[in-house]
Design an enzyme around this catalytic site. Structure first.
Site, short mmCIF file in Angstrom:
data_model
loop_
_atom_site.label_atom_id
_atom_site.label_comp_id
_atom_site.label_asym_id
_atom_site.label_seq_id
_atom_site.Cartn_x
_atom_site.Cartn_y
_atom_site.Cartn_z
N GLU A 121 28.04 35.00 42.08
CA GLU A 121 27.31 33.96 41.35
C GLU A 121 26.00 34.49 40.80
O GLU A 121 25.60 34.16 39.67
CB GLU A 121 27.04 32.78 42.29
N GLU A 178 24.91 35.83 32.13
CA GLU A 178 24.66 34.72 31.22
C GLU A 178 23.24 34.77 30.66
O GLU A 178 23.03 34.50 29.47
CB GLU A 178 24.89 33.39 31.95
#
Length: 236
Positions: free
Chosen positions: A68, A75
């Site tokens: 994560e 991102e």
């Protein structure tokens, strides 16, 4: 020279910790994974799993959190460099998200393997206790009915958790107690007296303009249905 190395190590740790904190603060999925990991750790302690199972669970949790964090880094880097839609940017984000998904599935499988048998054994023991203790069963049923009433009220967003709204909580609990009394005795007089009390509870909620007739009836049926199904399920 040693002081410089020590400073670099400490500084590196600070940067890493700040990155973890930023990931938790800014990413909703990271918060969810961290919450689930904390719950799993507590369950592992209470269920007394062995060291190898604990090792597998710890590695699985760490992999999910690490994936994560890497997904967040990918991102952020893409959003910083790409100001318009780019198929390669989308591909990179999708692949990074896929890595998180794989680690999450792995964690679920590991958790099922470790906790599945333990939960089954504990639930079986719990049902044995409930079958041998009627008062404990009724307390559990009343708690379950209360939770269901509050949940349904929250869904319909009408009234408050303890007053008004659909369904009527008092009627639901009265319905649950009525079925509980019905299971407890074969005396028709007690049955009719308890049914009369149920009707009085419903009438009082309508008379006090706290609930409509429909809300009280639905509450009573909810309580009766949950109690009947639960008692039938455990063989009362």
């Amino acid at each position: 020279m040693r002081d410089k190395k020590r400073y670099n190590i400490v500084d590196s740790f600070n940067v890493a910790i700040e990155g973890i904190i930023e990931g938790i603060r800014s990413e909703r999925h990271m918060k969810f994974h961290l919450f689930c990991g904390t719950i799993v750790i507590f369950l592992s302690i209470f269920l007394d799993i062995n060291k190898y199972e604990m090792m597998a669970m710890s590695i699985s949790i760490a992999l999910v959190l690490m994936a994560e964090l890497l997904n967040t880094a990918v991102e952020s880097a893409i959003d910083m460099t790409c100001k318009s839609y780019n198929p390669l940017a989308k591909r990179a984000k999708d692949v990074a998200a896929g890595a998180v998904f794989i680690t999450a599935i792995n964690a679920v499988v590991v958790g099922y393997i470790i906790f599945g048998k333990k939960f089954t054994e504990d639930m079986r023991q719990g049902f044995i206790v409930l079958k041998n203790s009627y008062q404990h069963t009724m307390v559990l049923i009343l708690a379950l009915v209360t939770i269901l009433v509050i949940g349904i009220k929250a869904y319909f967003k009408k009234g408050t958790p303890l007053k008004g709204g659909i369904p009527s909580g008092h009627s639901a609990l009265a319905g649950a107690l009525f079925v509980g009394i019905f299971y407890l005795t074969n005396n028709p007089k007690i049955f009719f007296l308890s049914f009369l009390l149920l009707l009085l509870v419903l009438q009082s909620r309508v008379e006090g303009r706290i609930h409509t007739t429909l809300e009280t009836i639905l509450g009573a049926f909810l309580g009766m249905a949950v109690t009947y199904v639960f008692l039938a399920m455990i063989g009362m």
